[in-house]
Design an enzyme around this catalytic site. Sequence first.
Site, PDB file in Angstrom:
ATOM      1  NE  ARG A 189      11.244 -20.433  47.365  1.00 33.70           N
ATOM      2  CZ  ARG A 189      12.521 -19.843  47.337  1.00 33.70           C
ATOM      3  NH1 ARG A 189      13.459 -20.610  46.930  1.00 33.70           N
ATOM      4  NH2 ARG A 189      12.571 -18.384  47.493  1.00 33.70           N
ATOM      5  CG  HIS A 233      11.252 -14.654  44.384  1.00 32.74           C
ATOM      6  ND1 HIS A 233      10.709 -14.629  45.596  1.00 32.74           N
ATOM      7  CD2 HIS A 233      12.571 -14.486  44.767  1.00 32.74           C
ATOM      8  CE1 HIS A 233      11.507 -15.060  46.461  1.00 32.74           C
ATOM      9  NE2 HIS A 233      12.797 -15.025  45.879  1.00 32.74           N
ATOM     10  CD  GLN A 253      15.197 -11.395  46.511  1.00 37.00           C
ATOM     11  OE1 GLN A 253      15.282 -12.423  47.076  1.00 37.00           O
ATOM     12  NE2 GLN A 253      16.153 -10.534  46.904  1.00 37.00           N
ATOM     13  CG  ASP A 301      18.070 -14.782  39.661  1.00 38.94           C
ATOM     14  OD1 ASP A 301      18.792 -15.477  40.566  1.00 38.94           O
ATOM     15  OD2 ASP A 301      16.773 -15.040  39.521  1.00 38.94           O
ATOM     16  CB  CYS A 359      17.408 -12.489  44.502  1.00 40.17           C
ATOM     17  SG  CYS A 359      17.787 -13.949  43.201  1.00 40.17           S
ATOM     18  NE  ARG A 382      13.552 -12.031  50.247  1.00 40.08           N
ATOM     19  CZ  ARG A 382      13.142 -13.270  49.688  1.00 40.08           C
ATOM     20  NH1 ARG A 382      14.260 -14.141  49.521  1.00 40.08           N
ATOM     21  NH2 ARG A 382      12.082 -13.839  49.894  1.00 40.08           N
TER      22      ARG A 382
END
Length: 334
Positions: free
Chosen positions: A109, A136, A139, A232, A276, A315
């Site tokens: 990340r 991402h 996700q 988001d 998310c 996740r």
Amino acid sequence: MKRVNLKGKSLLTLNDMTDAEVTHLLDLARTLKARKGLGVRGQSLRNKNIALIFEKSSTRTRCAFICAANDEGGHAEYLDVHDIHIGRKESIADSARVLGRFFDGIAFRGYKQTTVELLARYSGIPVWNALTDDWHPTQVLADLLTVQDSLGGLKGLKVVYVGDGRNNVANSLMMGCARAGMHFVNCTPEALSPAEDLCKIASSLASASGGSVSVITDPRTAVRGANVVYTDVWVSMGEEAKFAERLALLRPYQVNMDLMRATGNLESGKLIFLHCLPAFHDHKTDVTREIGPMEVTDDVFEAPFSKVFDEAENRLHTIKAVMVATLGCEEEGA
Ligand code: CP
Ligand code: NVA
């Protein structure tokens, strides 16, 4: 039908996977979720060492990799970039070649997409993008699983992303929905429109799968008939200097009950809200104490149609599926 085999593959963007591979990962995630639900611990990641190289903060993604590895008998080691030499005393390529001899897989990340690409190129082991400035992908696997769980399928459903239309989540969601045959609408001010080349790729994926992709600036028009409203944060990690500018641009794009009603689907049982996370939905964070909710209001966030915590849980199951499949462990410990 050709059997899907993901062994040895990296996941750097959703473009690295075929539609069949994405479907396979979702199916595997559902199996692994059911197995965990029964309290059965697997051994499919036994003897596997996973490196987690993180430049940016994380709660869900970091914990998902750690718990997923533990659940299946593996071990994940968190490596804060400030504690290791990568990119400072040692090139990314050299660190990748070292870590590739110790570990079985690497999650990264951070900021630049090129970093995760270099890790994949030089480590010789599967590398998973745990979020970069541009993408991402893990996700969106969780998002798709959540839509399937909540609405019974994916094909033909309308997903409307409202907010910063060119961030990592918006980009990956566009690709994921396009591959899944969904109708994806990116609702964003013109200044935050997704890159044209990405829209072109997504549109061609969508037309092959029976879906569509569009970009619309007006929120009330965009959400009409939506099955999924997604938002988001307005300011992603690394963009903090743009805070005031984004607030001004995105205030009209707040997801509130008025906007959810404008879907026309509020009473239909065919509408969910996704985010998310982390989300700025109340006054309880350092960022929102003074200014209050940003991208979503509390009543939407806490509503029965909000599936954000199912999404967060997913996740774990989807990241587990990615590791199990790409490390070639699907037959083991099942
Ligand atoms: N959604 C997500 O990636 O959360 P974290 O930043 O907590 O990992
Ligand atoms: N777009 C957000 C996603 C966080 C999970 C960010 O990059 O900060």
